[in-house]
Design a protein around this motif. Sequence first.
Motif, short mmCIF file in Angstrom:
data_model
loop_
_atom_site.label_atom_id
_atom_site.label_comp_id
_atom_site.label_asym_id
_atom_site.label_seq_id
_atom_site.Cartn_x
_atom_site.Cartn_y
_atom_site.Cartn_z
N LEU A 36 8.75 1.84 -3.39
CA LEU A 36 8.79 2.43 -4.73
C LEU A 36 8.29 3.87 -4.66
N PRO A 37 8.78 4.79 -5.42
CA PRO A 37 9.88 4.56 -6.34
C PRO A 37 11.20 4.49 -5.60
N ALA A 38 12.08 3.68 -6.10
CA ALA A 38 13.42 3.56 -5.52
C ALA A 38 14.34 4.44 -6.34
N ASN A 39 14.17 5.74 -6.24
CA ASN A 39 14.89 6.67 -7.11
C ASN A 39 16.00 7.42 -6.40
N GLY A 40 16.58 6.82 -5.40
CA GLY A 40 17.69 7.46 -4.74
C GLY A 40 17.30 8.53 -3.74
N GLN A 41 16.11 8.45 -3.17
CA GLN A 41 15.69 9.44 -2.18
C GLN A 41 16.45 9.26 -0.87
N GLY A 42 17.07 8.14 -0.70
CA GLY A 42 17.78 7.84 0.53
C GLY A 42 17.25 6.57 1.15
N ALA A 43 17.81 6.21 2.29
CA ALA A 43 17.36 5.02 3.01
C ALA A 43 16.12 5.35 3.83
N VAL A 44 15.18 4.42 3.89
CA VAL A 44 13.96 4.60 4.67
C VAL A 44 14.32 4.47 6.15
N VAL A 45 14.02 5.52 6.93
CA VAL A 45 14.28 5.46 8.37
C VAL A 45 12.98 5.32 9.16
N GLY A 46 11.86 5.56 8.52
CA GLY A 46 10.57 5.40 9.19
C GLY A 46 9.42 5.52 8.21
N TRP A 47 8.29 4.99 8.59
CA TRP A 47 7.09 5.09 7.77
C TRP A 47 5.87 5.06 8.67
N GLY A 68 0.82 -1.20 0.00
CA GLY A 68 0.00 0.00 0.00
C GLY A 68 0.86 1.25 0.00
N TYR A 69 0.21 2.39 0.18
CA TYR A 69 0.87 3.69 0.17
C TYR A 69 1.09 4.15 1.60
N TYR A 70 2.28 4.68 1.85
CA TYR A 70 2.67 5.10 3.19
C TYR A 70 3.39 6.44 3.13
N GLU A 71 3.33 7.18 4.21
CA GLU A 71 4.17 8.36 4.37
C GLU A 71 5.52 7.83 4.83
N THR A 72 6.57 8.18 4.11
CA THR A 72 7.88 7.58 4.33
C THR A 72 8.91 8.67 4.63
N ARG A 73 9.71 8.45 5.64
CA ARG A 73 10.77 9.40 6.03
C ARG A 73 12.12 8.78 5.66
N PHE A 74 12.97 9.58 5.01
CA PHE A 74 14.26 9.12 4.53
C PHE A 74 15.40 9.71 5.36
N ASP A 75 16.56 9.09 5.28
CA ASP A 75 17.72 9.58 6.02
C ASP A 75 18.21 10.94 5.52
N THR A 76 17.70 11.38 4.40
CA THR A 76 18.04 12.70 3.86
C THR A 76 17.21 13.80 4.52
N GLY A 77 16.21 13.39 5.31
CA GLY A 77 15.30 14.34 5.93
C GLY A 77 14.02 14.54 5.13
N ASP A 78 13.98 14.03 3.90
CA ASP A 78 12.80 14.14 3.06
C ASP A 78 11.69 13.21 3.56
#
Length: 80
Positions: free
Chosen positions: A39-50, A17-27
Amino acid sequence: MKQRDWVSGDTAPQRHGYYETRFDTGDIAVTLYSALGWLPANGQGAVVGWRALPPALEREEAERHLESLRSAPPQWESEE
């Protein structure tokens, strides 16, 4: 656990499903979790939380995504 609590990125969701995802970049972005992972796995960074989206927002995101897929030209068409 409340539906809107953040979950560690080390823990995968129990369903696709769809989730709000937080990345190690702060995005923070809405992303899809599927059999292929995040997905998308477009280099947003590593997932640190969802965290789960409220059901109405998840339905809207799914419809928006499906509509974008319907309106996109097939990838296998030649560009001649």
